[in-house]
Write a protein that holds these residues in place. Structure first.
Motif, PDB file in Angstrom:
ATOM      1  N   SER A 186       0.815  -1.219   0.000  1.00  0.00           N
ATOM      2  CA  SER A 186       0.000   0.000   0.000  1.00  0.00           C
ATOM      3  C   SER A 186       0.849   1.269   0.000  1.00  0.00           C
ATOM      4  O   SER A 186       0.372   2.322  -0.424  1.00  0.00           O
ATOM      5  CB  SER A 186      -0.942   0.017   1.195  1.00  0.00           C
ATOM      6  OG  SER A 186      -0.209  -0.065   2.395  1.00  0.00           O
ATOM      7  N   ALA A 187       2.101   1.177   0.456  1.00  0.00           N
ATOM      8  CA  ALA A 187       2.946   2.370   0.506  1.00  0.00           C
ATOM      9  C   ALA A 187       4.417   2.003   0.489  1.00  0.00           C
ATOM     10  O   ALA A 187       4.822   1.008   1.107  1.00  0.00           O
ATOM     11  CB  ALA A 187       2.625   3.188   1.752  1.00  0.00           C
ATOM     12  N   ILE A 188       5.193   2.815  -0.215  1.00  0.00           N
ATOM     13  CA  ILE A 188       6.652   2.733  -0.195  1.00  0.00           C
ATOM     14  C   ILE A 188       7.138   4.173  -0.107  1.00  0.00           C
ATOM     15  O   ILE A 188       6.746   5.018  -0.912  1.00  0.00           O
ATOM     16  CB  ILE A 188       7.238   2.063  -1.455  1.00  0.00           C
ATOM     17  CG1 ILE A 188       6.698   0.644  -1.617  1.00  0.00           C
ATOM     18  CG2 ILE A 188       8.768   2.057  -1.374  1.00  0.00           C
ATOM     19  CD1 ILE A 188       7.098  -0.031  -2.907  1.00  0.00           C
ATOM     20  N   SER A 189       7.966   4.440   0.883  1.00  0.00           N
ATOM     21  CA  SER A 189       8.515   5.783   1.052  1.00  0.00           C
ATOM     22  C   SER A 189      10.006   5.669   1.320  1.00  0.00           C
ATOM     23  O   SER A 189      10.537   4.575   1.497  1.00  0.00           O
ATOM     24  CB  SER A 189       7.797   6.514   2.197  1.00  0.00           C
ATOM     25  OG  SER A 189       7.937   5.796   3.401  1.00  0.00           O
ATOM     26  N   VAL A 190      10.673   6.806   1.364  1.00  0.00           N
ATOM     27  CA  VAL A 190      12.105   6.822   1.619  1.00  0.00           C
ATOM     28  C   VAL A 190      12.393   7.784   2.764  1.00  0.00           C
ATOM     29  O   VAL A 190      11.746   8.818   2.898  1.00  0.00           O
ATOM     30  CB  VAL A 190      12.901   7.207   0.344  1.00  0.00           C
ATOM     31  CG1 VAL A 190      12.572   8.611  -0.104  1.00  0.00           C
ATOM     32  CG2 VAL A 190      14.399   7.042   0.558  1.00  0.00           C
ATOM     33  N   GLU A 191      13.336   7.385   3.591  1.00  0.00           N
ATOM     34  CA  GLU A 191      13.787   8.208   4.706  1.00  0.00           C
ATOM     35  C   GLU A 191      15.295   8.346   4.627  1.00  0.00           C
ATOM     36  O   GLU A 191      15.979   7.450   4.140  1.00  0.00           O
ATOM     37  CB  GLU A 191      13.444   7.536   6.045  1.00  0.00           C
ATOM     38  CG  GLU A 191      11.984   7.313   6.291  1.00  0.00           C
ATOM     39  CD  GLU A 191      11.714   6.519   7.571  1.00  0.00           C
ATOM     40  OE1 GLU A 191      12.684   5.996   8.177  1.00  0.00           O
ATOM     41  OE2 GLU A 191      10.545   6.419   7.948  1.00  0.00           O
ATOM     42  N   ASP A 192      15.809   9.444   5.143  1.00  0.00           N
ATOM     43  CA  ASP A 192      17.256   9.602   5.240  1.00  0.00           C
ATOM     44  C   ASP A 192      17.781   8.642   6.293  1.00  0.00           C
ATOM     45  O   ASP A 192      17.065   8.272   7.221  1.00  0.00           O
ATOM     46  CB  ASP A 192      17.614  11.037   5.634  1.00  0.00           C
ATOM     47  CG  ASP A 192      17.314  12.027   4.528  1.00  0.00           C
ATOM     48  OD1 ASP A 192      17.402  11.653   3.346  1.00  0.00           O
ATOM     49  OD2 ASP A 192      16.982  13.187   4.854  1.00  0.00           O
ATOM     50  N   GLY A 193      19.024   8.242   6.139  1.00  0.00           N
ATOM     51  CA  GLY A 193      19.650   7.428   7.167  1.00  0.00           C
ATOM     52  C   GLY A 193      20.223   6.134   6.635  1.00  0.00           C
ATOM     53  O   GLY A 193      20.163   5.831   5.452  1.00  0.00           O
ATOM     54  N   THR A 194      20.781   5.391   7.574  1.00  0.00           N
ATOM     55  CA  THR A 194      21.396   4.107   7.285  1.00  0.00           C
ATOM     56  C   THR A 194      20.868   3.091   8.282  1.00  0.00           C
ATOM     57  O   THR A 194      20.800   3.374   9.477  1.00  0.00           O
ATOM     58  CB  THR A 194      22.934   4.200   7.416  1.00  0.00           C
ATOM     59  OG1 THR A 194      23.392   5.259   6.562  1.00  0.00           O
ATOM     60  CG2 THR A 194      23.600   2.909   7.027  1.00  0.00           C
ATOM     61  N   LEU A 195      20.506   1.926   7.774  1.00  0.00           N
ATOM     62  CA  LEU A 195      20.015   0.853   8.644  1.00  0.00           C
ATOM     63  C   LEU A 195      21.164   0.032   9.197  1.00  0.00           C
ATOM     64  O   LEU A 195      22.128  -0.243   8.488  1.00  0.00           O
ATOM     65  CB  LEU A 195      19.124  -0.107   7.838  1.00  0.00           C
ATOM     66  CG  LEU A 195      17.686   0.265   7.616  1.00  0.00           C
ATOM     67  CD1 LEU A 195      17.015  -0.784   6.750  1.00  0.00           C
ATOM     68  CD2 LEU A 195      16.935   0.394   8.912  1.00  0.00           C
ATOM     69  N   LYS A 196      21.028  -0.376  10.420  1.00  0.00           N
ATOM     70  CA  LYS A 196      21.995  -1.328  10.983  1.00  0.00           C
ATOM     71  C   LYS A 196      21.585  -2.751  10.615  1.00  0.00           C
ATOM     72  O   LYS A 196      22.414  -3.604  10.399  1.00  0.00           O
ATOM     73  CB  LYS A 196      22.065  -1.166  12.497  1.00  0.00           C
ATOM     74  CG  LYS A 196      22.654   0.162  12.915  1.00  0.00           C
ATOM     75  CD  LYS A 196      22.825   0.229  14.405  1.00  0.00           C
ATOM     76  CE  LYS A 196      23.079   1.609  14.849  1.00  0.00           C
ATOM     77  NZ  LYS A 196      24.210   2.178  15.110  1.00  0.00           N
ATOM     78  N   GLN A 197      20.273  -2.974  10.532  1.00  0.00           N
ATOM     79  CA  GLN A 197      19.771  -4.301  10.196  1.00  0.00           C
ATOM     80  C   GLN A 197      18.439  -4.159   9.461  1.00  0.00           C
ATOM     81  O   GLN A 197      17.546  -3.448   9.916  1.00  0.00           O
ATOM     82  CB  GLN A 197      19.583  -5.141  11.460  1.00  0.00           C
ATOM     83  CG  GLN A 197      19.114  -6.542  11.171  1.00  0.00           C
ATOM     84  CD  GLN A 197      19.025  -7.370  12.456  1.00  0.00           C
ATOM     85  OE1 GLN A 197      19.394  -6.921  13.530  1.00  0.00           O
ATOM     86  NE2 GLN A 197      18.520  -8.572  12.326  1.00  0.00           N
TER      87      GLN A 197
END
Length: 157
Positions: A23-34
């Motif tokens: 239903s939704a795909i968005s983008v956020e700033d940052g880096t994932l650890k996992q």
């Protein structure tokens, strides 16, 4: 509703959906650890990763975006823009059959809930300019360069 988070070259993609579709795909700033990927979102996440690796040009997982009938018509028109190509807002409006609806089309484009999958980044100004993009103009430029058959090297990082 389940949520997955995956790392992309443009930040963290947040994918929401269930067994009936995304239903939704968005983008956020940052880096994932996992990364966190529930079973029901494995296919959409794999396809997004393949897109960013240059191995996929069209998505085929089930989608369930929420919007008005007009917004959904605009989003369907966006999906018809081929990978590696762009159209102007004016051209998109003409394809939808109402040349006076350019502001409404632009507003519906801006409400697109499926980042990248419904390719609103492929819509540019009539003069070829990089007009507004909810994910940020730097992301729009990156995406268009990524999809270009002859990628341009930027002089500016």
């Amino acid at each position: 509703m389940e949520e997955a988070r995956i790392q992309t070259p443009l930040g963290i993609a947040v994918i929401r959906g269930n067994q009936d579709g995304v239903s939704a795909i968005s983008v956020e700033d940052g880096t994932l650890k996992q990364e966190r990927i529930p079973e029901t979102l494995q296919v959409p996440c794999a396809q997004l990763k393949a897109y960013f690796e240059g191995e996929l040009t069209q998505f085929d997982f089930p989608m369930q975006p929420e919007g008005t009938p007009f917004q959904k018509r605009v989003w369907q028109a966006l999906e018809a823009i081929p990978y590696g190509q762009t159209v102007s807002y004016q051209e998109l409006t003409l394809r939808l059959g109402d040349p006076k609806a350019i502001r409404a089309v632009a507003a519906a484009n801006g409400k697109n809930p499926l980042w990248i999958v419904v390719p609103c980044h492929r819509v540019i100004g009539s003069d070829g300019s990089m007009t507004g993009y909810a994910g940020g103009i730097h992301r729009k430029k990156w995406l268009l360069n990524h999809e270009s058959p002859t990628p341009q090297h930027s002089l500016f990082g």
